[in-house]
Design a protein around this motif. Structure first.
Motif, PDB file in Angstrom:
ATOM      1  N   LEU A   1       0.834  -1.200   0.000  1.00 26.55           N
ATOM      2  CA  LEU A   1       0.000   0.000   0.000  1.00 26.55           C
ATOM      3  C   LEU A   1       0.868   1.248   0.000  1.00 26.55           C
ATOM      4  CD1 LEU A   1      -2.556  -0.901   2.838  1.00 26.55           C
ATOM      5  CD2 LEU A   1      -3.032  -0.918   0.381  1.00 26.55           C
ATOM      6  N   ILE A   2       0.272   2.373  -0.424  1.00 31.65           N
ATOM      7  CA  ILE A   2       0.832   3.699  -0.185  1.00 31.65           C
ATOM      8  C   ILE A   2      -0.109   4.396   0.789  1.00 31.65           C
ATOM      9  CG2 ILE A   2       1.539   5.901  -1.180  1.00 31.65           C
ATOM     10  CD1 ILE A   2       3.268   3.508  -2.047  1.00 31.65           C
ATOM     11  N   ARG A   3       0.462   4.928   1.863  1.00 30.28           N
ATOM     12  CA  ARG A   3      -0.337   5.588   2.891  1.00 30.28           C
ATOM     13  C   ARG A   3       0.006   7.077   2.914  1.00 30.28           C
ATOM     14  NH1 ARG A   3      -1.286   1.292   6.500  1.00 30.28           N
ATOM     15  NH2 ARG A   3      -3.029   2.476   7.408  1.00 30.28           N
ATOM     16  N   MET A   4      -0.963   7.906   3.311  1.00 32.06           N
ATOM     17  CA  MET A   4      -0.738   9.341   3.468  1.00 32.06           C
ATOM     18  C   MET A   4      -1.002   9.718   4.922  1.00 32.06           C
ATOM     19  SD  MET A   4      -2.377  12.597   1.424  1.00 32.06           S
ATOM     20  CE  MET A   4      -3.993  12.559   2.244  1.00 32.06           C
ATOM     21  N   ILE A   5      -0.032  10.393   5.529  1.00 28.97           N
ATOM     22  CA  ILE A   5      -0.145  10.861   6.903  1.00 28.97           C
ATOM     23  C   ILE A   5      -0.340  12.369   6.879  1.00 28.97           C
ATOM     24  CG2 ILE A   5       1.052  11.093   9.109  1.00 28.97           C
ATOM     25  CD1 ILE A   5       2.627   8.543   8.333  1.00 28.97           C
ATOM     26  N   HIS A   6      -1.454  12.817   7.446  1.00 26.92           N
ATOM     27  CA  HIS A   6      -1.714  14.255   7.565  1.00 26.92           C
ATOM     28  C   HIS A   6      -1.193  14.688   8.933  1.00 26.92           C
ATOM     29  CE1 HIS A   6      -3.563  18.155   7.317  1.00 26.92           C
ATOM     30  NE2 HIS A   6      -4.125  17.865   6.142  1.00 26.92           N
TER      31      HIS A   6
ATOM     32  N   ILE B   1      -5.136   5.252   3.469  1.00 24.62           N
ATOM     33  CA  ILE B   1      -4.634   4.603   2.253  1.00 24.62           C
ATOM     34  C   ILE B   1      -4.952   5.487   1.046  1.00 24.62           C
ATOM     35  CG2 ILE B   1      -4.893   2.613   0.722  1.00 24.62           C
ATOM     36  CD1 ILE B   1      -5.725   1.014   3.277  1.00 24.62           C
ATOM     37  N   ILE B   2      -3.957   5.710   0.189  1.00 21.57           N
ATOM     38  CA  ILE B   2      -4.218   6.453  -1.051  1.00 21.57           C
ATOM     39  C   ILE B   2      -3.915   5.632  -2.302  1.00 21.57           C
ATOM     40  CG2 ILE B   2      -3.918   8.729   0.005  1.00 21.57           C
ATOM     41  CD1 ILE B   2      -1.135   8.806  -1.376  1.00 21.57           C
ATOM     42  N   ALA B   3      -3.247   4.478  -2.139  1.00 20.39           N
ATOM     43  CA  ALA B   3      -2.976   3.625  -3.302  1.00 20.39           C
ATOM     44  C   ALA B   3      -2.829   2.181  -2.853  1.00 20.39           C
ATOM     45  CB  ALA B   3      -1.715   4.074  -4.033  1.00 20.39           C
TER      46      ALA B   3
ATOM     47  N   ALA C   1      -5.633   4.959  -8.354  1.00 20.29           N
ATOM     48  CA  ALA C   1      -4.600   4.432  -7.465  1.00 20.29           C
ATOM     49  C   ALA C   1      -5.161   3.449  -6.445  1.00 20.29           C
ATOM     50  CB  ALA C   1      -3.900   5.584  -6.752  1.00 20.29           C
ATOM     51  N   THR C   2      -6.378   3.688  -5.978  1.00 22.60           N
ATOM     52  CA  THR C   2      -6.942   2.823  -4.952  1.00 22.60           C
ATOM     53  C   THR C   2      -7.356   1.447  -5.477  1.00 22.60           C
ATOM     54  OG1 THR C   2      -9.080   3.915  -5.298  1.00 22.60           O
ATOM     55  CG2 THR C   2      -7.721   4.687  -3.451  1.00 22.60           C
ATOM     56  N   ARG C   3      -7.345   1.274  -6.808  1.00 22.76           N
ATOM     57  CA  ARG C   3      -7.656  -0.032  -7.394  1.00 22.76           C
ATOM     58  C   ARG C   3      -6.401  -0.779  -7.846  1.00 22.76           C
ATOM     59  NH1 ARG C   3     -12.766   1.547 -11.361  1.00 22.76           N
ATOM     60  NH2 ARG C   3     -14.083   2.507  -9.753  1.00 22.76           N
ATOM     61  N   ALA C   4      -5.272  -0.128  -7.759  1.00 21.56           N
ATOM     62  CA  ALA C   4      -4.027  -0.735  -8.235  1.00 21.56           C
ATOM     63  C   ALA C   4      -3.569  -1.829  -7.276  1.00 21.56           C
ATOM     64  CB  ALA C   4      -2.939   0.330  -8.367  1.00 21.56           C
TER      65      ALA C   4
ATOM     66  N   ARG D   1      -5.076  11.443  -8.802  1.00 23.12           N
ATOM     67  CA  ARG D   1      -4.993  10.169  -8.071  1.00 23.12           C
ATOM     68  C   ARG D   1      -5.012   8.970  -9.028  1.00 23.12           C
ATOM     69  NH1 ARG D   1      -5.506  11.089  -2.459  1.00 23.12           N
ATOM     70  NH2 ARG D   1      -4.596  13.161  -2.198  1.00 23.12           N
ATOM     71  N   GLU D   2      -4.454   9.202 -10.232  1.00 23.45           N
ATOM     72  CA  GLU D   2      -4.286   8.127 -11.189  1.00 23.45           C
ATOM     73  C   GLU D   2      -2.858   7.579 -11.080  1.00 23.45           C
ATOM     74  OE1 GLU D   2      -6.624   6.990 -13.910  1.00 23.45           O
ATOM     75  OE2 GLU D   2      -7.888   7.781 -12.291  1.00 23.45           O
ATOM     76  N   MET D   3      -2.715   6.298 -11.338  1.00 25.47           N
ATOM     77  CA  MET D   3      -1.419   5.647 -11.215  1.00 25.47           C
ATOM     78  C   MET D   3      -1.040   4.979 -12.531  1.00 25.47           C
ATOM     79  SD  MET D   3      -0.394   3.202  -8.051  1.00 25.47           S
ATOM     80  CE  MET D   3       0.900   3.946  -7.077  1.00 25.47           C
ATOM     81  N   ILE D   4       0.240   5.132 -12.918  1.00 22.94           N
ATOM     82  CA  ILE D   4       0.745   4.503 -14.135  1.00 22.94           C
ATOM     83  C   ILE D   4       2.149   3.958 -13.875  1.00 22.94           C
ATOM     84  CG2 ILE D   4      -0.570   6.016 -15.691  1.00 22.94           C
ATOM     85  CD1 ILE D   4       2.094   7.559 -16.172  1.00 22.94           C
TER      86      ILE D   4
END
Length: 496
Positions: free
Chosen positions: A254-259, A267-269, A284-287, A320-323
């Protein structure tokens, strides 16, 4: 000797067990040999399957034995293998096959590979690669049933006493992975990987640092939420940007974002499932990610070193798209446009200007991605089995499984992990020099001055901030600090 019969050479050593095992000791048991080397990302992935099999057949006469056949010279040192056993949580016995006798005996060709022996000690089946849990489960059941039917199965499982290894630790960190700087106040972030958390640290004194925040409960998991309740699984790469901290939550894929101001994690990805697609493009959340090992930001997007797929991925922070940004997924070292380039377990990434510099651990190389053009270029490194400890011009430099780096405008600092050294690649002169390196049980700078009684032990990252080098001295479980023109490498005492 029957090459299809279970046999452990007398010359090999045993780890993670109080006593040597033999074919006679394991008579009547179904035995699974796992051929591995501890640098290999695929070998790391199958450990979860081995743990599952070990639990699934815990009441049966079934034994797993790891056969460590090292790729790198550094991986032949017993203390280093022991450290890997602790880091990965391996609970089965390990036979050290540094001379590749068992590898050759059973005609093994790749890491990881599996050889399954029936209760009669005869080779039952072989396979290789990851994702084989179902296949192995089926074959083990077949071998147990066959032995039960012919009466060769042992009545009970042999007791194997596991040896406990106690790594050096300051009781704060456990195998710290990566470092980042808080651009707002100069504080540090540390991925405290085996404690499953991120630490926000203020190095307020020459030799001391204070923990400002602990992000994560410390329990392995993938829960979002507050700093106290959120959970990670072996987090590695971290990147700070505009009051946010992005984390490569490696064990969770996963990729996580900490505010940092709102004090929450999300989770953002990724979905939490490991993926094998090498051509993803979409939300990104479906990758499906695969061991994201490091992460860097250019202000517009995140660039992710996807170690398990041998690629660099890009996450657009607005859409928020991932490639896939670079790499065709084939493990090699080939330059060129994104779709044609080949990478090999990228484990560290750092952006400076229009270049995303990265270290490809399995080709012991320093490379970069031209962010605007999308082309991959190699500065240091030539092949999967080209490694060493040589500095000088880029074309003659040899590294050994580097894992971390920090890029500046005119130079790139390198954590040359398996050489237990910190080096710097000077871009204008295209030369590499050593800053600090371990020799035996001592640590020296390039002038030959002894820096510390505690040598570096597989450093995984390096960060330059305000002229000070911070080093994630991973297997020593500490952060080290080297100030400009210093003659001493400081161990940063982290106060909780």
């Amino acid at each position: 000797m029957n090459l299809d019969k279970l046999h452990f050479p007398e010359s090999g050593e045993w780890l993670n067990t109080e006593k040597k095992l033999s074919a006679e000791t394991l008579k009547g048991h179904v035995v699974l040999l796992d051929f591995w080397t501890y640098c290999c990302i695929n070998c790391m992935h199958v450990l979860e399957d081995l743990h599952w099999l070990q639990c699934h057949f815990r009441d049966k006469p079934f034994v797993i034995v790891g056969v460590h056949s090292a790729k790198y010279p550094n991986e032949r040192i017993h203390a280093n293998i022991e450290s890997a056993i602790v880091r990965y949580g391996i609970s089965h016995p390990v036979f050290v096959d540094s001379e590749f006798k068992m590898w050759d005996m059973y005609r093994i060709k790749a890491w990881p590979s599996f050889a399954l022996f029936g209760a009669d000690g005869i080779l039952y089946s072989k396979t290789s690669g990851e994702g084989k849990r179902g296949h192995l489960n089926k074959k083990i059941h077949e071998a147990l049933d066959a032995a039960s039917d012919n009466g060769s199965l042992a009545k009970g499982r042999v007791h194997i006493a596991t040896k406990c290894y106690h790594a050096r630790t300051d009781n704060t960190l456990a195998f710290p992975g990566k470092l980042a700087v808080n651009k707002e106040n100069g504080h540090l972030f540390v991925s405290d990987s085996n404690n499953n958390r991120i630490l926000h640290v203020d190095p307020f004194d020459h030799e001391y640092a204070r923990v400002i925040d602990v992000i994560g409960s410390g329990n392995p998991g993938n829960e979002d939420g507050s700093f106290a309740t959120a959970s990670f699984n072996k987090p590695q790469g971290i990147a700070s940007e505009n009051g946010l901290l992005f984390v490569a939550d490696t064990g969770n894929h996963l990729i996580r974002m900490i505010h940092l101001r709102e004090r929450n994690v999300r989770i953002i990805a990724g979905t939490g499932e490991i993926g094998y697609s090498r051509s993803y493009s979409g939300p990104a959340t479906r990758a499906l990610l695969n061991s994201p090992w490091d992460i860097a930001s250019d202000g517009e997007a995140l660039y992710i070193a996807m170690a398990g797929l041998h690629q660099i991925w890009r996450l657009d922070m607005e859409t928020r798209e991932m490639i896939v940004a670079a790499g065709n997924g084939y493990e090699s070292i080939v330059d060129g446009p994104s779709a044609a380039a080949s990478l090999a377990q990228p484990s560290g990434i750092s952006i400076c200007g229009d270049r995303a510099y990265f270290v490809d651990s399995e080709t012991s190389s320093l490379r970069y991605l031209d962010i605007r053009k999308g082309d991959a270029h190699t500065l240091i490194g030539t092949g999967l089995f080209d490694y060493g400890d040589t500095v000088g011009p880029f074309v003659r430099t040899l590294l050994q499984h580097p894992v971390g780096l920090h890029a500046l405008q005119d130079r790139v600092y390198l954590a040359d992990t398996y050489n237990h050294a910190i080096k710097v690649a000077e871009l204008s002169g295209r030369r590499v020099r050593t800053i600090v390196r371990s020799t035996g049980d001592r640590l020296f700078n390039t002038a030959g001055k002894q820096l510390s009684e505690l040598p570096l032990f597989e450093p995984n990252d390096v960060l330059c901030h305000n002229g000070v080098l911070y080093i994630a001295d991973t297997n020593n479980h500490v952060i080290r600090k080297l100030e400009s023109n210093a003659t001493k490498l400081i161990t940063l005492n982290i106060m909780t």
